[in-house]
Write an enzyme that holds these catalytic residues in place. Structure first.
Site: not given
Length: 485
Positions: A215-217, A219, A273
């Protein structure tokens, strides 16, 4: 008469030769066959005739041996077995060994030739060396904080010392007590079947053997690629990103949970995010540079061992532009172990350098003398030092001003990134809550710990699943344990 005696003597000599030939055939030619025969219990009896060496955490053993008085004399015992099971694995008379018990079996069982006082000594004397000990890198306080923080939830925690790669915590829940598998009784058999039939898979080491969409980690990786490639030069400049963002070549519109993501700067997009910003950034960077950056962090590496094998984290290199956009926000085919995501956070904390993680500090002979010392391995550059410095700034902003406020620690600088990863057909599965972070005490010269936490949600708490709410407090507890130790 003499002739008859001579014939008898020759016949006896032939019988003796035949006997010697047969003995040699049995002892040399057929020895492996007899050794491997399930009916031959001599190797097992010899293996369990002495206590097994121990696995140590903080200088104290978390394993032991119990004298049963039976043919297979010594059984393995465990201190805080469920908490340390993702590190020790089990050593069972019936089901073999796993994890550290398997990777260091020669040393722990005494079979390693390096334990002999002289080369070939045991072959001549028939002696058996006492088992050696394995000293781990684990910080007991951090391990306990991670285990108690996860509690009854399904999930995993991995913590690393950024400058060395030493693994400080490795937790997977739900867990199991490896001591219940140590013997060969009916109870051990029942436990084995119960654990294997459990749909929650308590014997699965989620920290290193299961991959999740990050997921957004992820990024953090996308931001590193955008900064290294020059797609982004100013953290505060508008990114010219529409919201919603239509994935290239499709009619699929990507949206955001947060407001204000249209044309947001990289700093704003990172703190809140914004999916649209990072999906477009990944497309602008291109698959070649995105893949190269991901692989520099450790994705797609099949060789990682700590010393037991770690499942490969993946970044798909054969994607189209729409798929690349989803991959760049940690979805589509992007998957990572918690240990891999701890390595991502550690690379940021360590000035862009990735150290290979390791779990064994040193090995000892039974008397306590050092047999071998591990120490940090070579490092590789995941990103430029200047990029790492800017990512540290961005991750600090997430904790101070953004979605990672639950990870803040008084008296320390903390950087983090939250994530809530969708999965399943049509995102039907309960999301995974992620948080990756690092921490540096105010009196420390460099960050002392990097952490990755993933919590598997359930259908009943789907609306409450978030990296900030579920995973960040666990990461904070682990970081506090390291900083105060």
């Amino acid at each position: 008469m003499t002739r008859n005696i001579r014939h008898a003597a020759v016949f006896c000599a032939l019988l003796l030769v035949a006997l010697l030939v047969n003995a040699a055939r049995v002892q040399i030619v057929q020895a492996p066959e007899y050794d491997d025969n399930p009916a031959n219990r001599r190797p097992d009896i010899a293996r369990y005739q002495q206590p097994r060496g121990d696995i140590l955490v903080g200088g104290e053993p978390v394993t032991g041996s119990r004298d049963t008085g039976e043919h297979l004399r010594f059984e393995r015992t465990y201190q805080d077995g469920p908490m340390y099971a993702p590190i020790t694995g089990f050593a069972s008379q019936a089901y073999g060994t796993t994890l550290l018990e398997a990777a260091e079996d020669g040393l722990l069982s005494g079979a390693d030739p390096l334990l002999a006082p002289l080369p070939l000594w045991n072959d001549v004397t028939g002696a058996h060396n006492p088992g050696g000990d394995v000293v781990t890198t684990i910080d007991g306080a951090a391990q306990r904080a991670a285990f108690e923080g996860l509690g009854r939830r399904k999930g995993a925690v991995a913590a690393i010392e950024p400058s060395t790669g030493r693994i400080l915590a490795l937790v997977s829940t739900p867990s199991y007590d490896p001591q219940l598998l140590s013997g060969n009784s009916a109870a051990a058999t029942r436990t084995w079947h119960r654990l294997n039939d459990d749909p929650d898979r308590p014997m699965l080491n989620r920290a290193v053997r299961r991959t999740y969409p990050p997921g957004s980690t992820f990024k953090v990786v996308t931001a590193a690629a955008a900064l290294d490639s020059g797609v982004i030069r100013d953290l505060d400049a508008p990114t010219r990103s529409p919201a919603p963002y239509t994935l290239p070549g499709t009619r699929t519109r990507l949206t955001n949970e947060a407001e204000g993501c249209r044309d947001a700067s990289l700093r704003e997009a990172f703190e809140w995010s914004c999916n649209t910003v990072f999906a477009k950034l990944g497309v602008d960077v291109g698959v070649r540079d995105m893949a190269a950056t991901a692989e520099s962090f450790g994705f797609n590496d099949t060789r990682l061992r700590i010393p037991f094998a770690v499942s490969r984290s993946t970044f798909d290199t054969s994607v189209d532009r729409a798929q690349l956009g989803l991959s760049s926000i940690g979805q589509y085919n992007t998957r990572a172990t918690p240990l891999q995501m701890a390595m991502v956070a550690a690379a940021v904390a360590n000035g862009g350098q990735v150290r290979s993680p390791y779990l064994v500090e040193r090995t000892l002979r039974a008397g306590g003398s050092v047999l071998a010392t591990a120490g940090p391995g070579p490092s590789r550059e995941a990103m430029r030092p200047s990029t790492a410095a800017r990512l540290k700034e961005l991750m600090t902003g997430v904790v101070e001003n953004g979605t990672g406020a639950n990870a803040a620690i008084r008296g320390a600088t903390v950087g983090g990134k939250t994530g809530t990863a969708q999965h399943g057909v049509g995102n039907s599965g309960a999301p995974y809550a992620w948080f990756v972070s690092w921490a540096q005490g105010d009196d420390d010269l460099e960050p002392r710990v990097a952490v990755a936490v993933v919590v598997e949600g359930s259908a009943r708490d789907r609306e409450d699943i978030s990296g900030s709410g579920l995973a960040a407090p666990i990461a904070r507890a682990v970081m506090e344990a390291v900083l105060t130790s």
